[in-house]
Design an enzyme around this catalytic site. Structure first.
Site, mmCIF file in Angstrom:
data_model
loop_
_atom_site.group_PDB
_atom_site.id
_atom_site.type_symbol
_atom_site.label_atom_id
_atom_site.label_comp_id
_atom_site.label_asym_id
_atom_site.label_seq_id
_atom_site.Cartn_x
_atom_site.Cartn_y
_atom_site.Cartn_z
ATOM 1 N N ASN A 7 -6.927 -3.297 2.154
ATOM 2 C CA ASN A 7 -6.861 -2.021 1.436
ATOM 3 C C ASN A 7 -7.486 -2.241 0.052
ATOM 4 O O ASN A 7 -6.843 -2.791 -0.834
ATOM 5 C CB ASN A 7 -5.403 -1.572 1.312
ATOM 6 N N LYS A 9 -8.327 -0.049 -2.092
ATOM 7 C CA LYS A 9 -7.950 0.966 -3.086
ATOM 8 C C LYS A 9 -9.212 1.454 -3.818
ATOM 9 O O LYS A 9 -10.250 1.566 -3.187
ATOM 10 C CB LYS A 9 -6.883 0.415 -4.030
ATOM 11 N N HIS A 93 0.303 5.994 1.974
ATOM 12 C CA HIS A 93 0.469 4.848 1.070
ATOM 13 C C HIS A 93 1.336 5.279 -0.113
ATOM 14 O O HIS A 93 1.243 6.413 -0.589
ATOM 15 C CB HIS A 93 -0.898 4.353 0.595
ATOM 16 N N GLU A 95 1.147 4.749 -3.150
ATOM 17 C CA GLU A 95 0.419 5.252 -4.328
ATOM 18 C C GLU A 95 0.059 6.724 -4.141
ATOM 19 O O GLU A 95 0.055 7.503 -5.095
ATOM 20 C CB GLU A 95 -0.836 4.388 -4.561
ATOM 21 N N GLU A 161 5.812 -1.403 3.641
ATOM 22 C CA GLU A 161 5.411 -1.878 2.322
ATOM 23 C C GLU A 161 6.486 -1.504 1.304
ATOM 24 O O GLU A 161 6.478 -0.369 0.792
ATOM 25 C CB GLU A 161 4.089 -1.236 1.896
ATOM 26 N N GLY A 167 1.475 -5.003 -5.431
ATOM 27 C CA GLY A 167 0.760 -5.319 -6.659
ATOM 28 C C GLY A 167 1.605 -6.012 -7.710
ATOM 29 O O GLY A 167 1.208 -6.100 -8.870
ATOM 30 N N SER A 206 1.853 -7.670 -1.881
ATOM 31 C CA SER A 206 1.565 -8.989 -2.465
ATOM 32 C C SER A 206 1.360 -10.086 -1.421
ATOM 33 O O SER A 206 1.728 -11.236 -1.641
ATOM 34 C CB SER A 206 2.665 -9.379 -3.458
HETATM 35 P P1 PGA Z 1 -1.058 -5.633 -2.727
HETATM 36 O O1 PGA Z 1 -1.248 -4.153 -2.131
HETATM 37 O O2 PGA Z 1 -1.372 -6.600 -1.607
HETATM 38 O O3 PGA Z 1 -2.038 -5.719 -3.863
HETATM 39 O O4 PGA Z 1 0.348 -5.755 -3.162
HETATM 40 C C1 PGA Z 1 -0.850 -3.838 -0.823
HETATM 41 C C2 PGA Z 1 -1.024 -2.381 -0.576
HETATM 42 O O5 PGA Z 1 -0.838 -1.586 -1.507
HETATM 43 O O6 PGA Z 1 -1.363 -1.942 0.545
#
Ligand code: PGA
Length: 246
Positions: A7, A9, A93, A95, A161, A167, A206
């Site tokens: 991903n 982003k 997601h 976000e 998640e 993140g 992460s």
């Molecule tokens: P990250 O993001 O691996 O940077 O924590 C995962 C995600 O948001 O799908």
């Protein structure tokens, strides 16, 4: 089947995406039963597809609109995503839920629209830290999964998640992942019947080269949705290798 999804982003430009593909292709040998997908910003979908399709890497969009066409400035439809040669679309997601007011109601429509266009929906679910501390993890997951009631007629993937792990450099521990994935599996069976047993459940939050093997060894973990660490082609190729040897 194992699944590793990048991903990206809102990261990378054309030249960087192109360099990523060249470097990744050097390190990557496809293996049956391990699905690898990259979800770049939609403007880069075709670039990735044209450079990696022959290696069996597929592309996913990061979001899509549920209407088929019309006056929705700034949106792209599921059929346009399909037309750009994507095989799937990330939906829900955290976000998007948090920053763009994505609701379970719109997600139900998006899942149905994606399936109607033969796109694989990758539905993201997970609790915030406050919800976990209030012991609401399972009820949050249950509500988020309820969007699948009545809409799921085709293949679907789910990504667990925990929002507090995205993140942050902080991953859920094996027990937390196992409990959540086990609960998700049971819920999927309730909602989808026998088909719920076959839905791959990915973990996200992460995930990196150092922790992926351990995460993948947790029962009911089919793979990972990888954010930050997927921007480095060597690290991402390494994670794919972990999935291939698991
Ligand atoms: P990250 O993001 O691996 O940077 O924590 C995962 C995600 O948001 O799908």
């Amino acid at each position: 089947m194992r699944c590793v999804v990048a991903n990206w982003k809102m990261n990378l430009h054309f030249a960087e995406a192109s360099n990523f593909c060249a470097a990744f292709a050097e390190d990557y040998t496809p293996v049956e039963d391990v699905r690898v997908a990259i979800a770049p910003p939609s403007i880069l979908l075709w670039t990735i597809h044209s450079q990696l399709r022959e290696r069996g890497v597929t592309t996913f969009a990061q979001n899509g609109h549920f209407d088929s066409k019309g006056a929705f400035t700034g949106e792209i439809s599921m059929s346009q995503i399909r037309d750009a040669a994507c095989s799937g679309v990330i939906l829900g997601h955290s976000e998007r839920r948090r920053m763009f007011d994505e609701t379970d109601e719109t997600l139900a429509k998006k899942v149905a629209a994606a399936q109607g266009c033969k796109l694989l929906p990758l539905l993201c679910i997970g609790e915030t830290m406050v919800e976990r501390e209030r012991e609401q993890t399972f009820s949050v997951i249950q509500t988020q999964l309820s969007v699948l009631k009545g809409v799921s007629s085709g293949p679907i993937w789910v990504a667990y998640e925990p929002v507090w792990a995205i993140g942050t450099g902080r991953t859920a521990d094996a027990r937390q992942i196992h409990e959540a994935h086990h609960f998700i599996r049971e819920e999927l069976r309730v909602i989808l019947g026998e088909a719920g047993s076959a839905v791959p459940i990915l973990y996200g939050g992460s995930v990196n080269m150092g922790n992926f093997a351990n995460i993948l060894s947790v029962p009911e973990v089919a793979g990972a949705l990888v954010g930050g660490a997927s921007l480095d082609p060597t690290a991402f190729a390494q994670m794919v290798k972990v999935a291939q040897s698991a």
